[in-house]
Structures are given as C-alpha cells and as structure tokens.
Motif scaffolding. Structure first.
Motif, PDB file in Angstrom:
ATOM      1  N   PHE A  37     -21.021 -60.059  25.300  1.00  0.00           N
ATOM      2  CA  PHE A  37     -21.565 -60.730  24.134  1.00  0.00           C
ATOM      3  C   PHE A  37     -21.194 -59.897  22.914  1.00  0.00           C
ATOM      4  CE2 PHE A  37     -24.358 -63.864  26.154  1.00  0.00           C
ATOM      5  CZ  PHE A  37     -24.354 -63.399  27.453  1.00  0.00           C
ATOM      6  N   GLU A  46     -23.879 -63.475  20.146  1.00  0.00           N
ATOM      7  CA  GLU A  46     -23.277 -64.670  20.726  1.00  0.00           C
ATOM      8  C   GLU A  46     -22.517 -64.354  22.005  1.00  0.00           C
ATOM      9  OE1 GLU A  46     -20.412 -66.432  18.110  1.00  0.00           O
ATOM     10  OE2 GLU A  46     -19.064 -64.714  18.173  1.00  0.00           O
ATOM     11  N   PHE A  47     -22.419 -65.354  22.841  1.00  0.00           N
ATOM     12  CA  PHE A  47     -21.680 -65.254  24.098  1.00  0.00           C
ATOM     13  C   PHE A  47     -20.188 -65.132  23.824  1.00  0.00           C
ATOM     14  CE2 PHE A  47     -20.432 -66.064  28.367  1.00  0.00           C
ATOM     15  CZ  PHE A  47     -19.391 -66.982  28.325  1.00  0.00           C
ATOM     16  N   VAL A  48     -19.508 -64.287  24.608  1.00  0.00           N
ATOM     17  CA  VAL A  48     -18.060 -64.143  24.531  1.00  0.00           C
ATOM     18  C   VAL A  48     -17.407 -64.598  25.830  1.00  0.00           C
ATOM     19  CG1 VAL A  48     -16.132 -62.537  24.262  1.00  0.00           C
ATOM     20  CG2 VAL A  48     -18.206 -62.246  22.880  1.00  0.00           C
ATOM     21  N   TYR A  59     -15.777 -67.663  32.372  1.00  0.00           N
ATOM     22  CA  TYR A  59     -16.196 -68.563  31.316  1.00  0.00           C
ATOM     23  C   TYR A  59     -15.927 -67.878  29.973  1.00  0.00           C
ATOM     24  CZ  TYR A  59     -18.753 -70.411  35.301  1.00  0.00           C
ATOM     25  OH  TYR A  59     -19.084 -70.910  36.538  1.00  0.00           O
ATOM     26  N   TYR A  60     -15.549 -68.687  28.992  1.00  0.00           N
ATOM     27  CA  TYR A  60     -15.223 -68.132  27.680  1.00  0.00           C
ATOM     28  C   TYR A  60     -15.808 -68.997  26.571  1.00  0.00           C
ATOM     29  CZ  TYR A  60     -11.746 -65.404  30.196  1.00  0.00           C
ATOM     30  OH  TYR A  60     -11.124 -64.552  31.070  1.00  0.00           O
ATOM     31  N   SER A  61     -16.122 -68.364  25.468  1.00  0.00           N
ATOM     32  CA  SER A  61     -16.482 -69.133  24.291  1.00  0.00           C
ATOM     33  C   SER A  61     -15.225 -69.765  23.720  1.00  0.00           C
ATOM     34  CB  SER A  61     -17.141 -68.229  23.243  1.00  0.00           C
ATOM     35  OG  SER A  61     -16.180 -67.353  22.675  1.00  0.00           O
ATOM     36  N   GLN A  62     -15.412 -70.830  22.992  1.00  0.00           N
ATOM     37  CA  GLN A  62     -14.270 -71.538  22.406  1.00  0.00           C
ATOM     38  C   GLN A  62     -13.491 -70.632  21.461  1.00  0.00           C
ATOM     39  OE1 GLN A  62     -13.426 -74.626  23.362  1.00  0.00           O
ATOM     40  NE2 GLN A  62     -11.577 -74.510  22.113  1.00  0.00           N
ATOM     41  N   SER A  63     -14.186 -69.747  20.786  1.00  0.00           N
ATOM     42  CA  SER A  63     -13.541 -68.915  19.771  1.00  0.00           C
ATOM     43  C   SER A  63     -12.610 -67.847  20.350  1.00  0.00           C
ATOM     44  CB  SER A  63     -14.610 -68.247  18.897  1.00  0.00           C
ATOM     45  OG  SER A  63     -15.418 -67.388  19.673  1.00  0.00           O
ATOM     46  N   ARG A  65     -11.254 -68.197  23.759  1.00  0.00           N
ATOM     47  CA  ARG A  65     -10.464 -68.712  24.902  1.00  0.00           C
ATOM     48  C   ARG A  65      -8.986 -68.685  24.565  1.00  0.00           C
ATOM     49  NH1 ARG A  65     -13.051 -73.244  25.686  1.00  0.00           N
ATOM     50  NH2 ARG A  65     -14.477 -72.339  27.206  1.00  0.00           N
ATOM     51  N   ILE A 107     -23.452 -68.845  30.496  1.00  0.00           N
ATOM     52  CA  ILE A 107     -23.157 -68.540  29.104  1.00  0.00           C
ATOM     53  C   ILE A 107     -24.422 -68.319  28.282  1.00  0.00           C
ATOM     54  CG2 ILE A 107     -21.020 -69.857  29.258  1.00  0.00           C
ATOM     55  CD1 ILE A 107     -22.355 -71.986  27.523  1.00  0.00           C
ATOM     56  N   SER A 108     -25.564 -68.442  28.920  1.00  0.00           N
ATOM     57  CA  SER A 108     -26.826 -68.285  28.202  1.00  0.00           C
ATOM     58  C   SER A 108     -27.284 -66.841  28.219  1.00  0.00           C
ATOM     59  CB  SER A 108     -27.898 -69.164  28.829  1.00  0.00           C
ATOM     60  OG  SER A 108     -29.174 -68.864  28.268  1.00  0.00           O
TER      61      SER A 108
END
Length: 125
Positions: A37, A46-48, A59-63, A65, A107-108
């Motif tokens: 994070f 925020e999640f990374v 799993y990835y954040s959109q920012s 990926r 992702i939480s």
C-alpha cells in the motif's frame, strides 16, 4: 506477532525503476497473502498490489497495473514490489502488509492487519 521490514526506497528520476522488498518474521509466511500500500502526503493510504500465499494470484490497482510487479520468495520470507516507469505521482511512503482476515477481499485494507513501518519513495527530477 509478525514483524515486517521494508527496504529499497529512495529517490529516483521519472521513468526510473526501484525494487522494494519486505522481509517477514516467523515460519508461516507462505500461508499468508501479502500486500503493498502507499500513502502520499495529504492523501489516504491506498492499495497498490497484493499476492496470494502461493504467489499464483496477483492484484494491482489501476494506477500501477502494467508498471509494477509484485512477487514473493517464500523460502526467504520476502515479498517484492518491482516498480518501473515511475512517475512523480508514485511518490509516497510504501507499506508492506500481511493479510490476516479472509472476510474482506485482497485489495481491501481491512484484510490486512499487520503492517511494516514504511519506506519512502520519491520520484523527482
């Protein structure tokens, strides 16, 4: 109680790369999903990225990926975050965390109960 220790932060120019690592104490590392994070100044954490205990699921954040890659070495009790094509907006304190709860998704932040102290990443020319 697990101890998580991050390494690898620093100052890098835009477009550059860094690899963060997080070493966990204990003998049950492979049974836990792990996550990264980040928290920028004045922003919420925020999640990374996150990775299952086996390393199969990520799993990835959109920012991030396509630019960042999470991986783990269970023999070394270590999770990594390879960060490429870094942007100034990636500047933040990056935290490693262990997923201690399965009633929230991967992702939480609510899933992650054990946290490292964080490592600063600064992307600037």
């Amino acid at each position: 109680q697990v101890l998580l220790e991050e390494h690898g932060g620093g100052l890098v120019r835009p477009g550059g790369s860094l690899r963060l690592s997080c070493v966990a104490s204990g003998r049950t590392f492979s049974t836990y999903a792990m996550g990264w994070f980040r928290q920028a100044p004045g922003e919420d954490r925020e999640f990374v990225a996150s990775i299952s205990g086996s390393g199969v699921d990520t799993y990835y954040s959109q920012s991030v990926r396509g630019r960042f890659a999470i991986s783990r070495d269970n023999a070394q009790n270590t999770v990594y975050l390879q960060m490429n094509s870094l942007k100034p907006e990636d500047t933040a304190v990056y935290y490693c965390a262990r997923r201690d709860r399965s009633d929230y998704d991967m992702i939480s932040q609510l899933s992650f109960g054990s946290w490292g102290q964080g490592t600063q990443v600064t992307v600037s020319s």
